[in-house]
Design a protein around this motif. Structure first.
Motif, PDB file in Angstrom:
ATOM      1  N   GLU A  22      24.944  -4.645   4.768  1.00  0.00           N
ATOM      2  CA  GLU A  22      24.147  -3.681   5.513  1.00  0.00           C
ATOM      3  C   GLU A  22      22.756  -3.637   4.899  1.00  0.00           C
ATOM      4  OE1 GLU A  22      24.152   1.059   6.826  1.00  0.00           O
ATOM      5  OE2 GLU A  22      25.710   0.268   5.486  1.00  0.00           O
ATOM      6  N   ILE A  23      21.747  -3.945   5.694  1.00  0.00           N
ATOM      7  CA  ILE A  23      20.365  -3.960   5.254  1.00  0.00           C
ATOM      8  C   ILE A  23      19.733  -2.612   5.608  1.00  0.00           C
ATOM      9  CG2 ILE A  23      18.143  -5.152   5.381  1.00  0.00           C
ATOM     10  CD1 ILE A  23      20.381  -6.917   4.291  1.00  0.00           C
ATOM     11  N   ARG A  24      19.320  -1.864   4.603  1.00  0.00           N
ATOM     12  CA  ARG A  24      18.673  -0.574   4.830  1.00  0.00           C
ATOM     13  C   ARG A  24      17.250  -0.645   4.302  1.00  0.00           C
ATOM     14  NH1 ARG A  24      23.295   2.810   1.643  1.00  0.00           N
ATOM     15  NH2 ARG A  24      25.122   2.210   2.896  1.00  0.00           N
ATOM     16  N   THR A  25      16.291  -0.322   5.148  1.00  0.00           N
ATOM     17  CA  THR A  25      14.881  -0.360   4.760  1.00  0.00           C
ATOM     18  C   THR A  25      14.364   1.061   4.605  1.00  0.00           C
ATOM     19  OG1 THR A  25      14.597  -2.430   5.977  1.00  0.00           O
ATOM     20  CG2 THR A  25      12.596  -1.232   5.378  1.00  0.00           C
ATOM     21  N   SER A  53       9.565   8.488   2.818  1.00  0.00           N
ATOM     22  CA  SER A  53      10.756   9.125   3.363  1.00  0.00           C
ATOM     23  C   SER A  53      12.004   8.500   2.753  1.00  0.00           C
ATOM     24  CB  SER A  53      10.801   8.975   4.889  1.00  0.00           C
ATOM     25  OG  SER A  53      12.013   9.446   5.401  1.00  0.00           O
ATOM     26  N   ASP A  54      13.048   9.313   2.637  1.00  0.00           N
ATOM     27  CA  ASP A  54      14.335   8.804   2.181  1.00  0.00           C
ATOM     28  C   ASP A  54      15.237   8.442   3.350  1.00  0.00           C
ATOM     29  OD1 ASP A  54      13.720   8.994  -0.507  1.00  0.00           O
ATOM     30  OD2 ASP A  54      14.420  11.072  -0.661  1.00  0.00           O
ATOM     31  N   GLY A  89       0.814  -1.201   0.000  1.00  0.00           N
ATOM     32  CA  GLY A  89       0.000   0.000   0.000  1.00  0.00           C
ATOM     33  C   GLY A  89       0.856   1.262   0.000  1.00  0.00           C
ATOM     34  N   LYS A  90       0.271   2.353   0.477  1.00  0.00           N
ATOM     35  CA  LYS A  90       0.956   3.640   0.452  1.00  0.00           C
ATOM     36  C   LYS A  90       2.158   3.672   1.393  1.00  0.00           C
ATOM     37  CE  LYS A  90      -3.021   6.396  -0.996  1.00  0.00           C
ATOM     38  NZ  LYS A  90      -3.915   7.554  -0.684  1.00  0.00           N
ATOM     39  N   GLN A  91       2.205   2.751   2.333  1.00  0.00           N
ATOM     40  CA  GLN A  91       3.344   2.662   3.253  1.00  0.00           C
ATOM     41  C   GLN A  91       4.409   1.675   2.751  1.00  0.00           C
ATOM     42  OE1 GLN A  91       3.397   4.761   5.837  1.00  0.00           O
ATOM     43  NE2 GLN A  91       1.403   5.493   5.138  1.00  0.00           N
ATOM     44  N   TYR A  92       4.395   1.410   1.460  1.00  0.00           N
ATOM     45  CA  TYR A  92       5.257   0.375   0.890  1.00  0.00           C
ATOM     46  C   TYR A  92       6.707   0.540   1.335  1.00  0.00           C
ATOM     47  CZ  TYR A  92       7.552  -2.608  -2.558  1.00  0.00           C
ATOM     48  OH  TYR A  92       8.314  -3.575  -3.155  1.00  0.00           O
ATOM     49  N   LEU A  93       7.317  -0.589   1.746  1.00  0.00           N
ATOM     50  CA  LEU A  93       8.716  -0.613   2.154  1.00  0.00           C
ATOM     51  C   LEU A  93       9.545  -1.423   1.156  1.00  0.00           C
ATOM     52  CD1 LEU A  93       8.478  -1.324   6.016  1.00  0.00           C
ATOM     53  CD2 LEU A  93       8.461   0.894   4.834  1.00  0.00           C
ATOM     54  N   TYR A  94      10.745  -0.951   0.905  1.00  0.00           N
ATOM     55  CA  TYR A  94      11.691  -1.693   0.069  1.00  0.00           C
ATOM     56  C   TYR A  94      13.060  -1.606   0.732  1.00  0.00           C
ATOM     57  CZ  TYR A  94      13.312   2.870  -1.653  1.00  0.00           C
ATOM     58  OH  TYR A  94      13.817   4.150  -1.738  1.00  0.00           O
TER      59      TYR A  94
END
Length: 338
Positions: free
Chosen positions: A310-313, A318-319, A292-297
């Motif tokens: 290093e795992i950055r979400t 937001s950047d 949805g609009k809160q999509y995370l990658y």
């Protein structure tokens, strides 16, 4: 008779005056000389100097790539975006394109459920709004999720017609894109990406193909990415159990597992015992699925010197790096991970 007045002169007898005999030396006349032609001496051939061999150019050794950190973008389930929010897909593609240089991205992975229904062409067109932003500069490596196969239908025929699968190396693909592997040569190190689509890797033929992949790359650190593996509570789904037994535990160069499917995010550290029953290794399994609009990658940053990831979400809103919670961090570093 000659009359001479006064006397008579008797006729003179002719006098034979002998020719004076000269003392002539006898000159020997040589016999005709045989003239033997003296052959003109054939000049000794002037030795042709042996050509100075042209020295073979010493090949310039290929410089060993500097151990430069590099990144891989990880996109989990995008089916809601393909169904409802094409504008977010456009923005997501733009963010990936921008991060190509800032994070030295070398590839984009997708752990499946690219669209909500793989038999709806308009949903693939929506996802192309994201893909087209980086497809000319970054390779795209997806696996099929259950939604990509038609949810209930669960057939591969529509998915296997997707143009992005045609870019995969044909000799490293199983049945058109159900499974495949890629070996990256980045930052002075090699890294194998093994993609296994929904419910694949079970049959004897599929397991034989997987075995051939590891036989050809026995020492290359491997990241296995698939759609469904973990439950929300961190347990292993039935659809992922065969991957645990037949791939993760069997091949010691599997160093990391990525998946989606289940909602939220989770991490487990799977402890595997190798054949001697004494050597243990820990394989992190990471799950992410926030839609949805809160999509995370995620951006995964690989450091060849420390062998860490290093795992950055990130959120679409937001950047800034998302920290998560103390109990369930969203961003962290995997030490000695590959």
């Amino acid at each position: 008779m000659l009359l001479v007045f006064g006397c008579t002169v008797p006729p003179q007898q002719p006098i034979d005056t002998p020719a004076p005999t000269a003392e002539v030396e006898s000159v020997a006349v040589p016999e005709a000389a045989t003239v033997t032609a003296v052959p003109t001496p054939t000049p000794s051939p002037i030795p042709t100097p042996s050509p100075t061999p042209t020295p073979s150019p010493t090949p310039t050794p290929t410089p060993t790539p500097a151990p430069t950190p590099f990144g891989i973008a990880w996109l989990p389930d995008t089916q809601q975006l393909s169904y409802r929010y094409p504008e977010i897909l456009t923005a997501l593609g733009g963010k990936i394109a921008q991060r190509r240089e800032t994070d030295n991205l070398v590839a984009v992975l997708h752990t499946g459920d690219i669209v909500d229904n793989g038999y709806k062409e308009w949903q693939w067109e929506n996802f192309d709004l994201c893909l087209s932003a980086f497809s000319d500069t970054l390779p795209f490596y997806p696996v099929a999720g259950n939604h990509d196969l038609g949810v209930q239908l669960l057939k591969y025929d529509a998915y296997l017609k997707r143009p992005f699968l045609e870019k995969l190396p044909a000799d490293q693909v199983y049945e058109g894109g159900k499974m495949y592997y890629i070996v990256l040569h980045e930052g002075g190190t090699d890294l194998m990406l093994l993609g296994i689509g929904w419910d694949c890797g079970k049959t004897a033929a599929e397991q034989e193909w997987i075995e051939s992949v590891f036989a050809a790359n026995p020492d290359t650190p491997c990241i296995l990415f698939t759609h469904a593996f973990l439950k929300r509570d961190g347990g292993i789904l039935p659809v992922g159990k065969h991957l645990e037994d037949k791939v993760i535990r069997k091949y010691p160069n599997v160093r990391l597992v990525l998946c989606g499917h289940s909602r939220e995010w989770h991490r487990i550290d799977l402890v595997c015992t190798d054949g001697d029953a004494q050597t243990e290794r820990t394989v992190p399994v990471l799950m992410l699925n926030m839609q949805g609009k809160q999509y995370l990658y995620r951006i995964m940053q690989f450091d060849p010197l420390s062998r860490s990831i290093e795992i950055r979400t990130y959120s679409m809103n937001s950047d800034d790096v998302m920290p998560g919670t103390d109990q369930e961090p969203l961003s962290f570093t995997l030490e000695h991970a590959f």
